[in-house]
Design a protein around this motif. Structure first.
Motif, PDB file in Angstrom:
ATOM      1  N   THR A   3       0.845  -1.197   0.000  1.00 59.28           N
ATOM      2  CA  THR A   3       0.000   0.000   0.000  1.00 59.28           C
ATOM      3  C   THR A   3       0.874   1.238   0.000  1.00 59.28           C
ATOM      4  O   THR A   3       1.772   1.374   0.844  1.00 59.28           O
ATOM      5  N   LEU A  97      -9.149   6.186   0.585  1.00 59.30           N
ATOM      6  CA  LEU A  97      -8.674   4.808   0.478  1.00 59.30           C
ATOM      7  C   LEU A  97      -8.977   4.299  -0.928  1.00 59.30           C
ATOM      8  O   LEU A  97     -10.126   4.341  -1.375  1.00 59.30           O
ATOM      9  N   THR A  99      -8.661   0.978  -3.487  1.00 59.71           N
ATOM     10  CA  THR A  99      -8.428  -0.469  -3.538  1.00 59.71           C
ATOM     11  C   THR A  99      -8.538  -0.968  -4.970  1.00 59.71           C
ATOM     12  O   THR A  99      -9.252  -0.388  -5.793  1.00 59.71           O
ATOM     13  N   SER A 100      -7.831  -2.051  -5.255  1.00 58.88           N
ATOM     14  CA  SER A 100      -7.903  -2.659  -6.573  1.00 58.88           C
ATOM     15  C   SER A 100      -9.295  -3.221  -6.814  1.00 58.88           C
ATOM     16  O   SER A 100      -9.825  -3.987  -6.000  1.00 58.88           O
ATOM     17  N   GLY A 104      -9.189  -6.395  -4.740  1.00 61.20           N
ATOM     18  CA  GLY A 104      -9.589  -5.870  -3.444  1.00 61.20           C
ATOM     19  C   GLY A 104      -8.431  -5.442  -2.575  1.00 61.20           C
ATOM     20  O   GLY A 104      -8.641  -4.976  -1.450  1.00 61.20           O
ATOM     21  N   ALA A 105      -7.197  -5.581  -3.059  1.00 65.06           N
ATOM     22  CA  ALA A 105      -6.037  -5.172  -2.268  1.00 65.06           C
ATOM     23  C   ALA A 105      -6.014  -3.667  -2.109  1.00 65.06           C
ATOM     24  O   ALA A 105      -6.423  -2.915  -3.005  1.00 65.06           O
ATOM     25  N   CYS A 106      -5.543  -3.206  -0.957  1.00 64.12           N
ATOM     26  CA  CYS A 106      -5.452  -1.770  -0.682  1.00 64.12           C
ATOM     27  C   CYS A 106      -4.283  -1.187  -1.470  1.00 64.12           C
ATOM     28  O   CYS A 106      -3.115  -1.484  -1.188  1.00 64.12           O
TER      29      CYS A 106
END
Length: 337
Positions: A3, A97, A99-100, A104-106
């Protein structure tokens, strides 16, 4: 995926560095594409819920969006805390924030203040280009805070403005902003005595105050004026334009669902029975894609009601994160370790 964390100083280094003006222009283009994507179904933008704690005047808004072209889902948590003014702290604070959308990765965590200012001014630039008269030559600013300076920077490249007129509650601040614009942006700027004087002197008007009561009145609107109502916080009881001004105008909103929940500039006239919901159903993306007309003629009064939406944060965030990665700015953290 690690991140990327971008602090306010990281983002300021990007936006105020040698390539800052180019990045600002790129944000304008990204925000325009985001509104087109929304109109054409490639992006999702729900109305943000407002959370309030009992016994306080604060509000917390979760401004969410997702974009297939950007490959991201995002949320900006905006805290609107009037009590902070007495503490000497910013009334609004936010964190973004990203996210992908695929995994779903930050992807990134950003301080919201610089992003919000730049994307807000970018949206105004897009709307002004779509709705203002081609021969508009005088830009008016109501308010003298950082958002006013950012708007002057964003709007000047898109029009041949001959002059900027402005007003603020503190004359010293207004004079200082006028001097800064004249010296750094090379367009003559002057502080006027009242909001009415600014409104009656300009072709494009930007209201940039956190006002609860109207600071601009429709009786002052000349034929052909374009108004950007920007500054009021996302609360249904705050507005900068009075009912007469809204009723006299053709209204375009950034997002209908958000305006229906958060925009006092349209909700208060609606509650008074002065207009119907159909009057503010046209979104900026509808105009950009040709689904709805822009300005009808040179005498029409147009109003862009800018509440601010999470999709704009996502678009600007995508661009700034990519730029930061290229320049080696920020720090990387593995949240899953």
């Amino acid at each position: 995926m690690t991140t990327l964390i971008l602090t306010r100083s990281d983002l300021t280094a990007l936006l105020e560095g040698d390539e800052g003006e180019g990045l600002r222009e790129a944000v304008v283009a990204a925000v325009e594409r985001a509104h087109v994507d929304l109109a054409e179904g490639r992006a999702v933008l729900p109305a943000p819920p407002a959370m309030r704690l009992p016994g306080t005047d604060g509000a917390y808004l979760a401004m969410a969006a997702a974009s297939a072209p950007a490959g991201l889902a995002a949320v900006k948590l905006l805290s609107d805390l009037p009590g902070n003014r007495a503490r000497g702290l910013p009334v609004q604070r936010s964190t973004i924030l990203l996210t992908s959308a695929r995994t779903g990765a930050c992807a990134a965590l950003l301080d919201g203040a610089p992003v919000t200012r730049v994307r807000t001014a970018a949206a105004t630039a897009v709307a002004t280009r779509a709705l203002a008269r081609a021969d508009a030559r005088v830009l008016g600013l109501i308010g003298t805070g950082p958002l006013a300076w950012e708007h002057a920077r964003a709007l000047l490249p898109h029009r041949s403005y001959e002059r900027i007129v402005l007003w603020g509650r503190t004359r010293e601040h207004a004079d200082a902003l006028a001097a800064r614009i004249t010296a750094q942006l090379h367009v003559k700027a002057e502080a006027l005595a009242s909001p009415r004087a600014v409104t009656e002197s300009c072709d494009v008007l930007c209201t940039l105050t956190p006002s609860r009561e109207p600071v601009v009145r429709g009786a002052w609107f000349a034929p052909g004026l374009h108004v950007n109502a920007v500054g009021a916080p996302p609360r249904p009881d705050h507005r900068e334009i009075d009912t007469a001004g809204v009723v006299r105008s053709r209204i375009v909103v950034d997002a209908y669902a958000t305006a229906l929940e958060k925009s006092g500039d349209v909700l208060l006239p609606l509650a008074e029975g002065a207009l119907t919901e159909d009057r503010f159903r046209t979104e900026l993306g509808d105009v950009l894609t040709g689904r709805a007309p822009g300005r009808a003629d040179a005498s029409e009064i147009t109003l862009f009601d800018s509440v601010g939406v999470g999709l704009q944060d996502l678009a600007a965030g995508r661009l700034l994160v990519d730029a930061a990665r290229e320049r080696g700015l920020g720090r990387f953290v593995d949240l899953t370790s």
